[in-house]
Design a protein around this motif. Structure first.
Motif, PDB file in Angstrom:
ATOM      1  N   VAL A  11       0.840  -1.206   0.000  1.00 40.41           N
ATOM      2  CA  VAL A  11       0.000   0.000   0.000  1.00 40.41           C
ATOM      3  C   VAL A  11       0.869   1.248   0.000  1.00 40.41           C
ATOM      4  O   VAL A  11       0.585   2.219  -0.702  1.00 40.41           O
ATOM      5  N   GLY A  12       1.937   1.228   0.773  1.00 37.18           N
ATOM      6  CA  GLY A  12       2.856   2.365   0.790  1.00 37.18           C
ATOM      7  C   GLY A  12       3.513   2.601  -0.556  1.00 37.18           C
ATOM      8  O   GLY A  12       3.647   3.744  -1.001  1.00 37.18           O
ATOM      9  N   ALA A  13       3.902   1.526  -1.225  1.00 34.67           N
ATOM     10  CA  ALA A  13       4.526   1.664  -2.546  1.00 34.67           C
ATOM     11  C   ALA A  13       3.539   2.215  -3.565  1.00 34.67           C
ATOM     12  O   ALA A  13       3.874   3.107  -4.355  1.00 34.67           O
ATOM     13  N   VAL A  14       2.314   1.698  -3.545  1.00 31.47           N
ATOM     14  CA  VAL A  14       1.288   2.196  -4.472  1.00 31.47           C
ATOM     15  C   VAL A  14       0.978   3.660  -4.166  1.00 31.47           C
ATOM     16  O   VAL A  14       0.846   4.487  -5.073  1.00 31.47           O
ATOM     17  N   ILE A  18       1.392   6.751  -6.744  1.00 31.82           N
ATOM     18  CA  ILE A  18       0.289   7.668  -7.071  1.00 31.82           C
ATOM     19  C   ILE A  18       0.687   9.105  -6.741  1.00 31.82           C
ATOM     20  O   ILE A  18       0.402  10.034  -7.503  1.00 31.82           O
ATOM     21  N   TYR A  19       1.363   9.295  -5.617  1.00 34.36           N
ATOM     22  CA  TYR A  19       1.806  10.631  -5.218  1.00 34.36           C
ATOM     23  C   TYR A  19       2.754  11.214  -6.266  1.00 34.36           C
ATOM     24  O   TYR A  19       2.587  12.353  -6.708  1.00 34.36           O
ATOM     25  N   ILE A  20       3.749  10.429  -6.662  1.00 39.23           N
ATOM     26  CA  ILE A  20       4.722  10.918  -7.650  1.00 39.23           C
ATOM     27  C   ILE A  20       4.031  11.221  -8.970  1.00 39.23           C
ATOM     28  O   ILE A  20       4.291  12.250  -9.603  1.00 39.23           O
ATOM     29  N   GLY A  21       3.114  10.332  -9.392  1.00 33.15           N
ATOM     30  CA  GLY A  21       2.370  10.582 -10.630  1.00 33.15           C
ATOM     31  C   GLY A  21       1.515  11.830 -10.548  1.00 33.15           C
ATOM     32  O   GLY A  21       1.394  12.580 -11.523  1.00 33.15           O
ATOM     33  N   GLY A  22       0.931  12.094  -9.388  1.00 39.02           N
ATOM     34  CA  GLY A  22       0.113  13.290  -9.216  1.00 39.02           C
ATOM     35  C   GLY A  22       0.934  14.561  -9.227  1.00 39.02           C
ATOM     36  O   GLY A  22       0.521  15.572  -9.809  1.00 39.02           O
ATOM     37  N   ALA A  35      -0.279  10.446  -0.930  1.00 34.65           N
ATOM     38  CA  ALA A  35       0.331  10.719   0.367  1.00 34.65           C
ATOM     39  C   ALA A  35      -0.521  10.116   1.484  1.00 34.65           C
ATOM     40  O   ALA A  35       0.010   9.549   2.449  1.00 34.65           O
ATOM     41  N   GLY A  36      -1.841  10.214   1.352  1.00 33.46           N
ATOM     42  CA  GLY A  36      -2.737   9.625   2.347  1.00 33.46           C
ATOM     43  C   GLY A  36      -2.600   8.116   2.419  1.00 33.46           C
ATOM     44  O   GLY A  36      -2.601   7.542   3.510  1.00 33.46           O
ATOM     45  N   MET A  37      -2.470   7.485   1.274  1.00 31.11           N
ATOM     46  CA  MET A  37      -2.295   6.032   1.252  1.00 31.11           C
ATOM     47  C   MET A  37      -0.989   5.633   1.933  1.00 31.11           C
ATOM     48  O   MET A  37      -0.931   4.662   2.674  1.00 31.11           O
ATOM     49  N   PHE A  38       0.061   6.400   1.664  1.00 28.19           N
ATOM     50  CA  PHE A  38       1.352   6.110   2.287  1.00 28.19           C
ATOM     51  C   PHE A  38       1.249   6.242   3.802  1.00 28.19           C
ATOM     52  O   PHE A  38       1.723   5.384   4.550  1.00 28.19           O
ATOM     53  N   LEU A  39       0.616   7.324   4.271  1.00 31.73           N
ATOM     54  CA  LEU A  39       0.475   7.529   5.720  1.00 31.73           C
ATOM     55  C   LEU A  39      -0.419   6.469   6.346  1.00 31.73           C
ATOM     56  O   LEU A  39      -0.168   6.027   7.470  1.00 31.73           O
ATOM     57  N   LEU A  40      -1.447   6.045   5.621  1.00 32.52           N
ATOM     58  CA  LEU A  40      -2.323   4.970   6.109  1.00 32.52           C
ATOM     59  C   LEU A  40      -1.541   3.665   6.264  1.00 32.52           C
ATOM     60  O   LEU A  40      -1.688   2.955   7.260  1.00 32.52           O
TER      61      LEU A  40
END
Length: 84
Positions: A11-14, A18-22, A35-40
């Motif tokens: 989940v952190g990698a995805v 997504i963050y970098i792509g955004g 960023a939210g997914m990484f923090l989650l």
């Protein structure tokens, strides 16, 4: 590696992807989602570690308690009474 650790890592990698792509595409909503997914994932990992630590402490406490009860049972002479 535990399954929960692997899930958090995925989940952190995805989320990072997504963050970098955004950020690269100037899609700040997508970057915030990543960023939210990484923090989650990070929070999930920390909670999982805490639960594992608590479970280990509980098992140790139960083992010590069983040992104390058994020692008290032996000291009380229960084996001598049952063998006579």
């Amino acid at each position: 590696m535990k399954a929960s650790d692997k899930t958090a890592l995925a989940v952190g990698a995805v989320g990072t992807w997504i963050y970098i792509g955004g950020v690269d595409s100037d899609l700040w909503g997508r970057a915030a989602l990543g960023a939210g997914m990484f923090l989650l994932a990070l929070a999930g990992k920390k909670i999982g570690d805490y639960v594992d630590t608590c479970r280990e402490e509980q098992e140790e406490w139960e083992e010590e308690r069983r040992d104390e009860v058994f020692a008290a049972w032996i000291r009380s002479g229960s084996l001598k009474e049952g063998g006579e």
